[in-house]
Write a protein that holds these residues in place. Sequence first.
Motif, short mmCIF file in Angstrom:
data_model
loop_
_atom_site.label_atom_id
_atom_site.label_comp_id
_atom_site.label_asym_id
_atom_site.label_seq_id
_atom_site.Cartn_x
_atom_site.Cartn_y
_atom_site.Cartn_z
N ARG A 9 0.82 -1.21 0.00
CA ARG A 9 0.00 0.00 0.00
C ARG A 9 0.86 1.26 0.00
N LEU A 10 1.94 1.23 0.73
CA LEU A 10 2.82 2.39 0.77
C LEU A 10 3.52 2.61 -0.57
N ALA A 11 3.83 1.51 -1.26
CA ALA A 11 4.51 1.62 -2.56
C ALA A 11 3.56 2.12 -3.63
N TRP A 12 2.31 1.68 -3.57
CA TRP A 12 1.30 2.12 -4.53
C TRP A 12 0.14 2.74 -3.75
N PRO A 54 -3.08 4.31 -2.15
CA PRO A 54 -4.48 4.52 -2.50
C PRO A 54 -4.89 5.94 -2.15
N GLY A 55 -6.14 6.28 -2.36
CA GLY A 55 -6.63 7.60 -2.03
C GLY A 55 -6.94 8.41 -3.27
N PRO A 56 -6.89 9.75 -3.17
CA PRO A 56 -7.19 10.60 -4.32
C PRO A 56 -6.24 10.33 -5.49
N ALA A 57 -6.72 10.57 -6.67
CA ALA A 57 -5.88 10.42 -7.86
C ALA A 57 -4.71 11.39 -7.80
N PRO A 58 -3.55 11.01 -8.35
CA PRO A 58 -2.38 11.90 -8.30
C PRO A 58 -2.65 13.28 -8.88
N ALA A 59 -3.56 13.34 -9.85
CA ALA A 59 -3.84 14.63 -10.48
C ALA A 59 -4.90 15.44 -9.73
N ALA A 60 -5.40 14.93 -8.62
CA ALA A 60 -6.43 15.64 -7.85
C ALA A 60 -5.89 16.98 -7.37
N ILE A 116 -3.23 17.72 9.89
CA ILE A 116 -3.68 17.23 8.58
C ILE A 116 -3.04 15.86 8.38
N ILE A 117 -3.87 14.86 8.11
CA ILE A 117 -3.42 13.47 7.99
C ILE A 117 -3.77 12.98 6.60
N ASP A 118 -2.82 12.32 5.94
CA ASP A 118 -3.06 11.86 4.57
C ASP A 118 -3.69 10.46 4.58
N PRO A 119 -4.11 9.94 3.43
CA PRO A 119 -4.80 8.64 3.40
C PRO A 119 -3.97 7.44 3.83
N LEU A 120 -2.67 7.62 3.99
CA LEU A 120 -1.82 6.53 4.49
C LEU A 120 -1.60 6.63 6.00
N GLY A 121 -2.27 7.58 6.63
CA GLY A 121 -2.11 7.76 8.07
C GLY A 121 -0.88 8.55 8.46
#
Length: 509
Positions: free
Chosen positions: A215-218, A220-226, A451-456
Amino acid sequence: MRGLLLLLATLASSVLYGLSFPPAALRPLAWVALVPLLVALRLARSAAAALFLAWVWTVVMAYVVGDWFPRAVSAYYEQPFLVGLGLFFGVSTFMAAAEYMAFAVAYRSLAVRPSVMLPLAAAAAWVAAEFGRVELLTGNPWALAGYSQVGIAPMVQIADVAGVYGVTFTLLAVNASLAELWLAWRTGQARRRALAGLGLAAGMVALVVGYGLTRLAWPPGPAPAARAVPIAIVQGNLDLGAQWRPELYGENLDIYLRLTYQALRERKPALIFWPESAMTFFLDEEPLYRKAIARVVSAPGVQLIAGGPRETDSRPPAYYNSAFLLTQDGTIVASYDKQRLLPFAEYFPLGGLDLLRRRFARVREFTPGAPAPPLPTAAGAGGVTICNEAMFPDTSAARVRAGAEYLVNLANDTWVGDRKFAAIVFDTVTLRAVEQRRYLVRASTSGPSGIIDPLGRVVAATLPDTRGTLSGTVKPGGTRTFYCRVGDLFAVLCTAAAALGLIRRGRRE
C-alpha cells in the motif's frame, strides 16, 4: 507465593501495555506486553482467580493510559476527586473489565487442549472482547491494542480491510504464541507445537506488513492529479472554564478572528477550520457576530467551518452541538449536528443522577442530530465528526458512504487538559484516514490539530497547549475501501470463530 507472582506478572503487563501508547509511545512493547497476562491467566489455579487477574489488569491498564480521567471529571463537573475516582472504577469495570474477564474465561477454556491454532484462537477472542467494548452500552474504544501501532505505517495499512481489529489480531497472535513458547519451555513439553504456533503468528505478521508495504509503494486515495486545496486550522487554546458563562457570551470570538486574519495574510487558504466550541454563542441568532466574521473572512471564495451550539425555535427549545459552514459574507450555507453525544457531558443516560450535570448558560444538554449530507466546502464534500464521534470508525464510514471526499474532526480537548489524553485521541483519529483512504483535517481547541493523509501520515500538526494556526493542503476524493463497505466484518468473524471454538470445546468435554 504463586498467587503473588501471577499478580505481579499481571501488573507488569498492564504497565507495559500502557507504555506502548503516548506519551511514552514505546510501540514495540505492544508485541510482548500481554505475554505476562496470558501466562498468568493460564497458570491461575481457578477461573475465579483468572477473573480477578483480568479485572486487575484492566483497571491498572486503564489508569496507566487514562490517569487524567479522575482529575478531568473532578474539574469538569466541579465534584470532589473521589467522585472522579469512583466513576473511573465504574467505567473501567463495566465498560472494559467485563469484556476482558470474559476473554479470560474463553482463553482458559480454549487452552484446555492447546493446539497449533491456539494463538490465532486467542487473538480472535481478544478481538471479540475489544469489539464488545466498542459496541456494548455507550461504547468505549479507548486504547484498543491496535491503536498502539499508529505511527508504524506498514502495520496499520491493514485497517482499510479489517479496521483497528486487524492490527489487534496480529499483535495478539504474536503475544499468545510467545506465551505458549514460554509455557512450553517452562514445562519442557509441546515445544514443537509452540514453535509452530510462533511460526504461524510470524506468518500473520509477514502478511500484514507485506500488505502495508504494498500500500505504501502504490498509495491509494485521491488520484495523483487531484487538486490540492489550501486550508488553514485555527487553534485558540482557550480555557473551557471561561466559556458558556453568561457574562462571557461571545467573548472568545476576537481570538479566533485575530488568528484567522493572520492565517489569511500568510497563506491565503480557501477553507478555514475552527474547532468544536470555538463559538460561545448561537451563530444563527447573532447577525452582528456573523458580520464580524465576514469582515475578516472577506476574501473571495474563502469559507469557514466552525463549531458552536445551535438552538431550535421549538418550545421547549432543543440544543445541538453543531458545525457551521459559512461563506465570506457570513452566510450560513450548511450545518451538521453532532449525532453521537458524549454521555454525562452532552446527555444524561441516568436521568435521576444530577451529580454530573453541568449548566452552560441556556444549554443544559444536547439533542442528537439527524443524518445529514457532507458539507459542500471549497475542498469538496466534507464529512464532519465532532469530538468523540471520530473515536468510532463506523461514524466516519457513514460519512464516506454519504459522499464525503475528505474527513473533518472538530474537537474540544481543553476540558480534559491533559497531553496524554490529547495524544492518544490524535492517534485514534489518525486511523480513520487509513480506514477510509481520505485526507483528514482535525481542528482541536488546544491541540494537537493536524492534517493526515490517506496513508495515516501526519502531514502537519500543531503542538498541544499552544495558540496559533496551521496551514497545508488536502486532496479530496478516493474510492470506497473494503472496510467502508463491510464495516467491522472482521471483528464479527473473530467473535463468531471464538464462540464456535468454545462450543466445540464444550461438546468435547
